[in-house]
Scaffold this motif. Sequence first.
Motif, PDB file in Angstrom:
ATOM      1  N   UNK A 150       0.672  -1.135  -0.036  1.00 47.20           N
ATOM      2  CA  UNK A 150      -0.031   0.075  -0.171  1.00 47.20           C
ATOM      3  C   UNK A 150       0.826   1.101  -0.092  1.00 47.20           C
ATOM      4  N   UNK A 151       2.157   1.061   0.488  1.00 47.53           N
ATOM      5  CA  UNK A 151       3.059   2.420   0.865  1.00 47.53           C
ATOM      6  C   UNK A 151       3.477   2.848  -0.731  1.00 47.53           C
ATOM      7  N   UNK A 152       3.683   1.810  -1.602  1.00 51.10           N
ATOM      8  CA  UNK A 152       4.042   1.909  -2.865  1.00 51.10           C
ATOM      9  C   UNK A 152       2.834   2.683  -3.714  1.00 51.10           C
ATOM     10  N   UNK A 153       1.557   2.327  -3.595  1.00 48.59           N
ATOM     11  CA  UNK A 153       0.551   2.924  -4.188  1.00 48.59           C
ATOM     12  C   UNK A 153       0.099   4.271  -3.520  1.00 48.59           C
ATOM     13  N   UNK A 154       0.421   4.749  -2.450  1.00 46.72           N
ATOM     14  CA  UNK A 154       0.157   6.056  -1.926  1.00 46.72           C
ATOM     15  C   UNK A 154       0.874   7.102  -2.708  1.00 46.72           C
ATOM     16  N   UNK A 155       0.233   8.177  -2.945  1.00 45.35           N
ATOM     17  CA  UNK A 155       0.814   9.384  -3.515  1.00 45.35           C
ATOM     18  C   UNK A 155       1.774  10.174  -2.646  1.00 45.35           C
ATOM     19  N   UNK A 157       3.886  12.794  -0.813  1.00 43.75           N
ATOM     20  CA  UNK A 157       3.695  13.988   0.250  1.00 43.75           C
ATOM     21  C   UNK A 157       3.072  15.131  -0.092  1.00 43.75           C
ATOM     22  N   UNK A 158       1.951  15.667   0.629  1.00 44.46           N
ATOM     23  CA  UNK A 158       1.281  16.954   0.187  1.00 44.46           C
ATOM     24  C   UNK A 158       0.278  16.719  -0.962  1.00 44.46           C
ATOM     25  N   UNK A 159      -0.153  15.716  -1.457  1.00 40.23           N
ATOM     26  CA  UNK A 159      -1.096  15.233  -2.402  1.00 40.23           C
ATOM     27  C   UNK A 159      -2.505  15.334  -1.469  1.00 40.23           C
ATOM     28  N   UNK A 160      -3.561  15.550  -1.931  1.00 39.17           N
ATOM     29  CA  UNK A 160      -4.845  15.489  -1.422  1.00 39.17           C
ATOM     30  C   UNK A 160      -4.989  14.258  -0.944  1.00 39.17           C
ATOM     31  N   UNK A 166      -3.136  12.069   6.549  1.00 37.86           N
ATOM     32  CA  UNK A 166      -2.374  12.723   7.727  1.00 37.86           C
ATOM     33  C   UNK A 166      -3.416  13.323   8.587  1.00 37.86           C
ATOM     34  N   UNK A 167      -4.495  13.810   8.075  1.00 38.58           N
ATOM     35  CA  UNK A 167      -5.643  14.367   8.891  1.00 38.58           C
ATOM     36  C   UNK A 167      -6.216  13.363   9.991  1.00 38.58           C
ATOM     37  N   UNK A 168      -5.983  12.177   9.447  1.00 38.70           N
ATOM     38  CA  UNK A 168      -6.611  10.859  10.104  1.00 38.70           C
ATOM     39  C   UNK A 168      -5.688  10.277  11.199  1.00 38.70           C
ATOM     40  N   UNK A 169      -4.536  11.228  11.354  1.00 44.75           N
ATOM     41  CA  UNK A 169      -3.523  10.544  12.387  1.00 44.75           C
ATOM     42  C   UNK A 169      -2.791   9.690  11.522  1.00 44.75           C
ATOM     43  N   UNK A 170      -2.579   9.409  10.195  1.00 45.67           N
ATOM     44  CA  UNK A 170      -1.647   8.691   9.324  1.00 45.67           C
ATOM     45  C   UNK A 170      -2.067   7.184   9.698  1.00 45.67           C
ATOM     46  N   UNK A 171      -3.465   6.836  10.038  1.00 41.62           N
ATOM     47  CA  UNK A 171      -3.970   5.807  10.223  1.00 41.62           C
ATOM     48  C   UNK A 171      -4.530   5.220   9.035  1.00 41.62           C
ATOM     49  N   UNK A 172      -4.190   3.906   8.659  1.00 38.38           N
ATOM     50  CA  UNK A 172      -4.749   3.511   7.323  1.00 38.38           C
ATOM     51  C   UNK A 172      -4.457   1.902   7.446  1.00 38.38           C
TER      52      UNK A 172
END
Length: 291
Positions: A150-155, A157-160, A166-172
Amino acid sequence: MSSRESRVSRENTDDELRIVLLGKTGVGKSATGNTILGRDAFKAEVSFESVTKESQRESCEISGRRVTVIDNPGLFDTELSNKEIQREIRHCISMILPGPHVFLLLIPLGRFTKHEEASVEIIQETFGEKSLMYTMVLFTRGDDLKNRTIEQCLEKPGSPLMKLIEACGNKFHVFNNNQTEDRTQVTDLLQKIDNMLKTNGGSFYSCKMFREMEREKQEQQIKIIMDRLREREELINKHEEEKERMKMMMEEERQNQDKERKRREEELKREIREQEKHLREIRDEMRQERE
């Protein structure tokens, strides 16, 4: 029972875990609920038309621990009015007393739209800012990862998308609802929720928080109404003052006109008197000449 399941069970003996699923129709909320519970408790969505018309509560035991899941209708959909949404949210909260431990915000992998981008704002407006402490992003359609993480698929930093995480406390977390037999993804999710609970001091999103948020919203609405009334009153007063000022100006203008009229009348009378005097002088001279 796996060692991971045993660990989760030991850390939360006799505790109930209360989960609320959030997301737009078509993101796999019902399927996710079924994956967590390990059975077909919710009617899965087969299209982008909402199957869930009202909040539904289902529970099960996972490793000796009671897990309750709430699937709710279109909090993120547009077919419900604000009044209907608020009524359903109150109903949803009342179904999971004393309150949910976690809001799972469901987002399909590879489909991050403007609507998903506004998810944080929708959650904050509905449950208040504190709710983000209890919110975790859950990516569905994990089979799209293939051999990637999943980390490889995330956009970047700073992307929407990253701002939302980040607003959710980096919980995913990631779910593959096509592999419901894989309980590892469920126990991993429960472990992440437990880690979040530790960070939050073991607290949950309480009804008191919801009532405080509603009271703040009502106070804010009252303030908006009072501000509008005050602005309207100020506008009316300003209009009245302007009318009074215009009235005074008109009165002053009338007085000036009266003064000017009187001045001209006096001037005309003076001219007439002078003319009459001059005429008398001429007559007197003519009479003296005749004598």
